[in-house]
Design an enzyme around this catalytic site. Structure first.
Site, PDB file in Angstrom:
ATOM      1  N   GLY A  15     -30.775  -3.131  31.802  1.00 17.30           N
ATOM      2  CA  GLY A  15     -29.925  -2.386  30.879  1.00 17.30           C
ATOM      3  C   GLY A  15     -30.742  -1.335  30.162  1.00 17.30           C
ATOM      4  O   GLY A  15     -31.971  -1.266  30.295  1.00 17.30           O
ATOM      5  N   LEU A  16     -30.064  -0.515  29.394  1.00 21.47           N
ATOM      6  CA  LEU A  16     -30.723   0.560  28.662  1.00 21.47           C
ATOM      7  C   LEU A  16     -31.693   0.006  27.630  1.00 21.47           C
ATOM      8  O   LEU A  16     -31.599  -1.157  27.216  1.00 21.47           O
ATOM      9  CB  LEU A  16     -29.683   1.437  27.966  1.00 21.47           C
ATOM     10  CG  LEU A  16     -28.678   2.163  28.865  1.00 21.47           C
ATOM     11  CD1 LEU A  16     -27.617   2.842  28.002  1.00 21.47           C
ATOM     12  CD2 LEU A  16     -29.387   3.175  29.748  1.00 21.47           C
ATOM     13  N   SER A  17     -32.617   0.848  27.208  1.00 21.35           N
ATOM     14  CA  SER A  17     -33.507   0.469  26.118  1.00 21.35           C
ATOM     15  C   SER A  17     -32.669   0.214  24.872  1.00 21.35           C
ATOM     16  O   SER A  17     -31.806   1.016  24.507  1.00 21.35           O
ATOM     17  CB  SER A  17     -34.507   1.598  25.845  1.00 21.35           C
ATOM     18  OG  SER A  17     -35.333   1.274  24.751  1.00 21.35           O
TER      19      SER A  17
ATOM     20  N   SER B 148     -30.664  -2.457  24.616  1.00 22.08           N
ATOM     21  CA  SER B 148     -29.440  -3.175  24.995  1.00 22.08           C
ATOM     22  C   SER B 148     -29.538  -4.678  24.755  1.00 22.08           C
ATOM     23  O   SER B 148     -28.588  -5.409  25.050  1.00 22.08           O
ATOM     24  CB  SER B 148     -29.091  -2.898  26.464  1.00 22.08           C
ATOM     25  OG  SER B 148     -30.138  -3.346  27.321  1.00 22.08           O
ATOM     26  N   GLY B 149     -30.673  -5.142  24.246  1.00 24.01           N
ATOM     27  CA  GLY B 149     -30.789  -6.555  23.891  1.00 24.01           C
ATOM     28  C   GLY B 149     -31.514  -7.437  24.883  1.00 24.01           C
ATOM     29  O   GLY B 149     -31.524  -8.668  24.742  1.00 24.01           O
ATOM     30  N   LYS B 150     -32.135  -6.860  25.888  1.00 25.81           N
ATOM     31  CA  LYS B 150     -32.800  -7.649  26.925  1.00 25.81           C
ATOM     32  C   LYS B 150     -33.858  -8.588  26.343  1.00 25.81           C
ATOM     33  O   LYS B 150     -33.824  -9.807  26.542  1.00 25.81           O
ATOM     34  CB  LYS B 150     -33.454  -6.712  27.966  1.00 25.81           C
ATOM     35  CG  LYS B 150     -32.481  -5.802  28.678  1.00 25.81           C
ATOM     36  CD  LYS B 150     -33.168  -4.936  29.714  1.00 25.81           C
ATOM     37  CE  LYS B 150     -34.183  -3.970  29.123  1.00 25.81           C
ATOM     38  NZ  LYS B 150     -33.578  -2.993  28.191  1.00 25.81           N
ATOM     39  N   SER B 151     -34.837  -8.002  25.645  1.00 22.09           N
ATOM     40  CA  SER B 151     -35.949  -8.791  25.114  1.00 22.09           C
ATOM     41  C   SER B 151     -35.495  -9.740  24.006  1.00 22.09           C
ATOM     42  O   SER B 151     -35.932 -10.901  23.946  1.00 22.09           O
ATOM     43  CB  SER B 151     -37.049  -7.863  24.580  1.00 22.09           C
ATOM     44  OG  SER B 151     -37.544  -7.027  25.612  1.00 22.09           O
TER      45      SER B 151
ATOM     46  N   SER C 106     -35.380  -1.219  34.619  1.00 24.51           N
ATOM     47  CA  SER C 106     -35.166  -1.117  36.075  1.00 24.51           C
ATOM     48  C   SER C 106     -33.917  -0.290  36.393  1.00 24.51           C
ATOM     49  O   SER C 106     -32.904  -0.829  36.843  1.00 24.51           O
ATOM     50  CB  SER C 106     -35.073  -2.511  36.713  1.00 24.51           C
ATOM     51  OG  SER C 106     -34.262  -3.401  35.970  1.00 24.51           O
TER      52      SER C 106
END
Length: 297
Positions: A126-128, A130-133, A201
């Protein structure tokens, strides 16, 4: 006699004056001729020197152009190198050339039973912002502290301090970043570790290639799309990156002036801007339970 002698003497002297005058004129003419010849020679030499210097300059420019290396295509080099992987790499004698590498390791069933979990890769894209980390860290705490599971997180910023330290943000280097992280994820996954990958990615083909590497080895792969719109992540801007983009300090930023290709059919479509972090973790935990990875049997 004396007047005659005087006349003769005077007459005898006169001719000597004429040759002297003529000799001076001749000497001057000769000197002028020599000077002109010398000048012509110098002029010829100077002209020849100019021509020679011009030839040397042209040749030197041509040599420099010939010696200047062509731009190095790192993407093509990597592709060729990967395609030419030596076929005689054998992890252990039991596997043999071209055989399954499972013979070189503890059988998966025994490993999973001992760990009381199975390996899986959750690929969060997802975009920077977007809550991934953030969600991955919360999920890691849930799995490790409350369920006693083995978890490894492969964060995009973290791997760029070591594994991917030599890579930039060109499409070719982004592809290589995904490939490397994908290979490491396979290793952890095969070892029975719940592996959380948090990478922007941006290119679908790169993510699909990482998935295929898992499929080829019989490893479970779940793509998690952090489905959050650009205006939302701009408002979040947890690292101040979008502000730098707007100020012109950063270019080629995914989602702004560089593309992001969203997943077509992710296993999990997480619109986390519509839920809390805890709710997002519960969604992921429910999917892991459904996949049967929280038990080793």
């Amino acid at each position: 006699h004396s007047s005659r002698d005087d006349t003769l003497t005077s007459s005898a002297r006169r001719p000597s004056v004429v040759p002297l005058a003529m000799g001076a004129t001749g000497a001057t003419a000769a000197a002028g001729a020599e000077s002109e010849i010398a000048f012509n020679r110098r002029q010829f030499f100077a002209g020849g020197l100019c021509i020679l210097l011009a030839v040397v300059y042209v040749l030197s420019r041509g040599s420099a152009a010939c010696l200047e290396p062509a731009p190095f295509d790192i993407a093509s080099y990597r592709e060729a190198a990967l395609a030419a992987t030596p076929p005689n790499i054998i992890e252990c004698a039991e596997a043999g050339e071209g055989g399954s590498q499972e013979a070189c390791h503890l059988p998966a069933a025994e490993r999973f039973a001992a760990l009381n979990e199975k390996g899986v890769t959750l690929w969060m894209t997802g975009l920077s912002g977007s809550g991934k980390s953030t969600i991955a860290r919360a999920l890691e705490e849930e799995l490790v502290l409350k369920h006693g599971k083995h978890v490894q997180m492969l964060d995009g910023d973290n791997v760029r301090t070591g594994l991917n330290r030599d890579l930039t943000f060109t499409p070719a280097d982004r592809a290589e970043s995904v490939r490397r992280v994908g290979e490491v994820a396979c290793l952890f996954n095969a070892g029975g570790v719940i592996t959380l990958v948090t990478l922007v990615s941006p290119y679908r083909a790169d993510r699909d290639a990482a998935r295929q590497r898992h499929v080829d080895q019989g490893l479970k792969f779940l793509e998690v799309y952090m489905n959050v719109d650009l205006d939302v992540v701009r408002d979040r801007d947890p690292k101040g990156l979008y502000a730098k983009v707007d100020a012109g300090e950063i270019t080629g930023f995914t989602g702004v002036d560089a593309p992001y290709e969203q997943p077509i059919a992710p296993e999990i479509d997480l619109k986390n801007n519509e839920m809390t972090v805890e709710e997002s973790v519960r969604v992921l935990m429910a999917r892991l339970e459904l996949e049967g990875v929280l038990t080793g049997y």
